[in-house]
Write a protein that holds these residues in place. Sequence first.
Motif, PDB file in Angstrom:
ATOM      1  N   ALA A 121       2.811   5.711  -3.504  1.00  0.00           N
ATOM      2  CA  ALA A 121       3.927   6.357  -4.197  1.00  0.00           C
ATOM      3  C   ALA A 121       3.800   6.291  -5.718  1.00  0.00           C
ATOM      4  CB  ALA A 121       5.244   5.721  -3.750  1.00  0.00           C
ATOM      5  N   GLY A 122       2.723   5.639  -6.197  1.00  0.00           N
ATOM      6  CA  GLY A 122       2.486   5.583  -7.635  1.00  0.00           C
ATOM      7  C   GLY A 122       3.099   4.397  -8.344  1.00  0.00           C
ATOM      8  N   PHE A 140       0.822  -1.205   0.000  1.00  0.00           N
ATOM      9  CA  PHE A 140       0.000   0.000   0.000  1.00  0.00           C
ATOM     10  C   PHE A 140       0.864   1.265   0.000  1.00  0.00           C
ATOM     11  CE2 PHE A 140      -3.527  -2.794   0.985  1.00  0.00           C
ATOM     12  CZ  PHE A 140      -4.592  -2.153   0.358  1.00  0.00           C
ATOM     13  N   ALA A 141       2.025   1.207   0.652  1.00  0.00           N
ATOM     14  CA  ALA A 141       2.934   2.363   0.602  1.00  0.00           C
ATOM     15  C   ALA A 141       3.425   2.587  -0.821  1.00  0.00           C
ATOM     16  CB  ALA A 141       4.114   2.133   1.549  1.00  0.00           C
ATOM     17  N   LEU A 189      -2.553  -4.246  -8.716  1.00  0.00           N
ATOM     18  CA  LEU A 189      -2.978  -5.291  -7.787  1.00  0.00           C
ATOM     19  C   LEU A 189      -4.000  -4.775  -6.780  1.00  0.00           C
ATOM     20  CD1 LEU A 189       0.407  -7.120  -7.058  1.00  0.00           C
ATOM     21  CD2 LEU A 189      -1.440  -7.837  -8.586  1.00  0.00           C
ATOM     22  N   ILE A 190      -3.798  -3.570  -6.280  1.00  0.00           N
ATOM     23  CA  ILE A 190      -4.715  -3.037  -5.274  1.00  0.00           C
ATOM     24  C   ILE A 190      -6.058  -2.658  -5.897  1.00  0.00           C
ATOM     25  CG2 ILE A 190      -5.093  -1.049  -3.740  1.00  0.00           C
ATOM     26  CD1 ILE A 190      -2.164  -1.399  -2.870  1.00  0.00           C
TER      27      ILE A 190
END
Length: 294
Positions: free
Chosen positions: A206-207, A201-202, A214-215
């Motif tokens: 950050a792009g 997720f981080a 995936l998210i």
Amino acid sequence: MKIAAFDIGGTALKMGVVLPHGEIILTKSAEIIGSDGDQILAEMKQFLVENSDVNGIAISAPGYVNPKTGLITMGGAIRRFDNFNLKDWLETETNLPVSIENDANCALLAEKWLGKAADLDDFLCLTIGTGIGGGIFSNGELVRGGRFRAGEFGYMFSERPGAGRPGKYTLNETTTMLVLRRQYAEITGRPLEKITGEEIFANFDAGDAISERLINEFYTGICTGIYNLIYLFDPTHIFIGGGITSRPTFLKELKHHMTSFGLRDTIIETVTHKNQAGLLGAVYHYLQEENRHE
């Protein structure tokens, strides 16, 4: 009156002493190695020795749990608890009254007792972690099902099954945090144990293109499950729990993805009590059982 509460998981056992109005006056946790049921039993006994002034025992347990008899026909990650009556075992060991309920149902009961669902008659709880589970409260009652398996939302299909094994097309195998980590590990060539959901997720924030793809798929899967549940149960509210809900932007991102599904009437929120929900829900069930037998 003091109630000893246990929230059993495959990797951790949460323990607490709770008062009848829901105040948790003591908590403790133990890491469980290899989902070892015998270690869980030993930890529970030790906690009860240390807190010998309790008047009863309330348990939140994974798997298919018969709350009337205490029999666990399938123990989830705790295979030692397959066809094991934990209620009878503890009552024999301690001579204290014991209640037991499925862990997802306990999370739901905590929301009903001391959360956002206090005045609701039709709502669901959805838990997102290594698997997907949940609880159903419909027409003013907890729904357990004929074999105590209701709320196993992770076994819903997330897509039309192909010619392969049907189970691989369910939410449990397409849309969980573990699946997300596995997908990321496979694409990046890194060991699964080195990758956390927080890292993915981080990278998303950050792009990073891989994480974004995936998210977005992960959120689409969750929305697919929610879409099905809304049409199955017509809940006024759905409360979501699990480690993912600690992400500050989780709910905003989920609702953004839900807009394309065209459903806006059902209110979607996160659960109130997070890590303490299992303990509180187990105690609420204990109090209900106690009142029933008076």
